[in-house]
Design an enzyme around this catalytic site. Structure first.
Site, PDB file in Angstrom:
ATOM      1  N   ASP A  19       0.882  -1.163   0.000  1.00  0.00           N
ATOM      2  CA  ASP A  19       0.000   0.000   0.000  1.00  0.00           C
ATOM      3  C   ASP A  19       0.920   1.212   0.000  1.00  0.00           C
ATOM      4  O   ASP A  19       1.625   1.459   0.977  1.00  0.00           O
ATOM      5  CB  ASP A  19      -0.875  -0.054   1.268  1.00  0.00           C
ATOM      6  N   TYR A  60       2.053   0.922  14.536  1.00  0.00           N
ATOM      7  CA  TYR A  60       0.987   0.673  13.566  1.00  0.00           C
ATOM      8  C   TYR A  60       1.298   1.325  12.224  1.00  0.00           C
ATOM      9  O   TYR A  60       1.528   2.512  12.144  1.00  0.00           O
ATOM     10  CB  TYR A  60      -0.356   1.201  14.066  1.00  0.00           C
ATOM     11  N   LYS A  64      -2.686  -2.797   8.360  1.00  0.00           N
ATOM     12  CA  LYS A  64      -2.751  -4.250   8.488  1.00  0.00           C
ATOM     13  C   LYS A  64      -1.900  -4.865   7.384  1.00  0.00           C
ATOM     14  O   LYS A  64      -1.499  -4.183   6.446  1.00  0.00           O
ATOM     15  CB  LYS A  64      -4.203  -4.720   8.356  1.00  0.00           C
TER      16      LYS A  64
HETATM   17  C1  F6R Z   1      -7.308  -0.493   8.209  1.00  0.00           C
HETATM   18  C2  F6R Z   1      -7.245   0.770   7.479  1.00  0.00           C
HETATM   19  C3  F6R Z   1      -8.192   1.868   7.835  1.00  0.00           C
HETATM   20  C4  F6R Z   1      -7.510   2.931   8.686  1.00  0.00           C
HETATM   21  C5  F6R Z   1      -8.483   4.061   9.083  1.00  0.00           C
HETATM   22  C6  F6R Z   1      -7.801   5.182   9.847  1.00  0.00           C
HETATM   23  O1  F6R Z   1      -6.336  -1.379   7.744  1.00  0.00           O
HETATM   24  O2  F6R Z   1      -6.439   0.957   6.611  1.00  0.00           O
HETATM   25  O3  F6R Z   1      -9.352   1.371   8.456  1.00  0.00           O
HETATM   26  O4  F6R Z   1      -6.947   2.355   9.820  1.00  0.00           O
HETATM   27  O5  F6R Z   1      -9.059   4.623   7.921  1.00  0.00           O
HETATM   28  O6  F6R Z   1      -6.711   5.601   9.119  1.00  0.00           O
HETATM   29  P1  F6R Z   1      -5.731   6.802   9.568  1.00  0.00           P
HETATM   30  O7  F6R Z   1      -5.264   6.494  10.972  1.00  0.00           O
HETATM   31  O8  F6R Z   1      -4.663   6.734   8.547  1.00  0.00           O
HETATM   32  O9  F6R Z   1      -6.544   8.053   9.500  1.00  0.00           O
HETATM   33 MG    MG Z   2      -3.866   2.235   3.347  1.00  0.00          MG
HETATM   34 MG    MG Z   3      -4.771  -2.377   2.492  1.00  0.00          MG
END
Ligand code: F6R
Ligand code: MG
Ligand code: MG
Length: 371
Positions: free
Chosen positions: A13, A227, A230
């Site tokens: 990603d 983090y 995933k």
């Molecule tokens: C899970 C994922 C999303 C983000 C969520 C918050 O793998 O990619 O659910 O965790 O959109 O993202 P941030 O912390 O980047 O705003």
């Molecule tokens: Mg992403």
């Molecule tokens: Mg992904």
């Protein structure tokens, strides 16, 4: 010596469009442009599931080849530049560190590589998932290669009746163990039933020793120590003639299972089998998706893809996923929708604990004092 072909599936990603839901077409075009100029490859295919770019590369250089990994790394770096230009979300998020040093493993991207002497006909299915983790393959791989209620070939095909060997990885302690199915299945299930820690890495046809399946087991967060998303996994499975039939490989997805991932990598939800046209998870950043692309290998050429879940026979599974998703969502911040504390990718626990530390009364100490 017979010519060996390697299929390397490498994913990352490197920027979402919009948020974490998809990949901008310009990134896919960039990747295709770079790969089409490479003399290392016999063929390639670029696709995406959700916000992950998946590179499928065929070549004769074997697994863990530095030049192939470098090519994938350079491709992701170039895509990151495009993502930065477009201000896409989380540009370069899966690329840990700035320098490539021989092997892409440990640098963020997920990798599954299979090296084969092509059979007379070599059908393969590449499974790719978004908003979940490597252990998500445990349940379908068990069903495909060890459960006769899923795979009738295990019972009635003499070339499959001997069973398969499973290599299982302990992702926390970085160990591996081999299990032989069907003899060891009770022992094996003790481990693979805990997919957050144990993941099936490879499966071998027992009688011939040939490789049957391989998955990516990279855990980005363990690598980065924080983090960073995933570890949306991929898996390559050989089909037919002694391996499971295409339909036996797809069958487990007709009965959706719960996986860890979804919103903020911190929720359980159903893994929804979808065609490419439906591969961007949007509801509560999910529910988690899986796509299956089928290829026939021909001298290393990727004949395909066939979009295997683009079939109304999976409509009921998708419907059930939506019902499960509704139910799980109704639990809101409660387990088992929300993951247990130690598995969540996001947590405010230390912060909240610190704030409330003086409001906690230690009941054991109070009792001891009273005595
Ligand atoms: C899970 C994922 C999303 C983000 C969520 C918050 O793998 O990619 O659910 O965790 O959109 O993202 P941030 O912390 O980047 O705003
Ligand atoms: Mg992403
Ligand atoms: Mg992904």
């Amino acid at each position: 010596m017979e010519k060996k072909i390697t299929l390397s599936v490498i994913k990352a990603d490197v920027g979402g469009f919009v948020g974490h839901s998809g990949v901008h077409p310009e990134l896919l075009e960039k990747a295709r442009g770079i790969l089409s100029g490479s003399p290392l490859l016999i063929d390639f295919h670029v696709t995406h599931v959700g916000d992950d770019i998946n590179l499928m590369l065929t070549h004769e250089l074997g697994r863990n080849n530095g030049e192939i990994h470098q090519l994938a790394w350079d491709t992701f770096v170039a895509c990151t530049e495009v993502a930065k230009k477009l201000k896409l979300y989380g540009a370069g998020q899966d690329l840990l560190g700035d320098a490539f040093s021989g092997n892409i493993k440990g640098l963020g991207p997920g990798v599954a590589e299979i090296e084969v002497v092509e059979r007379k006909s070599e059908p393969m299915i590449v499974l790719m998932a978004d908003k979940t983790e490597p252990g998500a393959w445990n349940y379908p791989l068990y069903k495909i290669f060890a459960d006769p209620f899923n795979t009738i070939g295990l019972v009635i095909d003499p070339s499959m009746h001997g069973g398969f060997n499973f290599e299982v990885r302990d992702l926390i302690d970085n160990k591996k163990i081999m299990f032989s199915a069907p003899e060891d299945i009770y022992d094996m299930l003790v481990f693979i039933g805990a997919p957050g820690r144990y993941a099936i890495k490879r499966i071998f046809h027992k009688a011939s020793g040939q490789i049957a399946a391989v998955s990516s087991t990279q855990r980005l967060n363990l690598m980065a120590g924080r983090y960073v998303g995933k570890d949306d996994p991929v898996c390559i499975i050989r089909c037919q003639s002694g391996f499971p039939a295409v339909g036996e490989v797809l069958e487990p997805f007709a009965h959706p299972h719960l996986v860890a991932g979804w919103m903020r990598g911190s929720h359980h939800g159903p893994l929804m089998p979808v065609p490419l046209s439906q591969c961007c998870p949007t509801r509560f950043d999910g529910p988690p998706r899986v796509i299956a692309l089928g290829f026939q290998l021909a001298g290393g050429k990727l004949i395909g893809p066939q979009d295997m879940f683009d079939d109304p026979a999976f409509d009921e599974a998708r419907k059930l996923c939506n019902q499960i998703a509704d139910y799980m969502r109704s639990l809101g911040p409660f387990e088992p929708h929300r993951l247990p504390l130690d598995e969540m990718e996001y947590t405010t626990m230390p912060l909240v604990m610190k704030k409330l530390k003086d409001r906690f009364i230690d009941l054991r100490t109070t009792k001891a004092k009273k005595k």
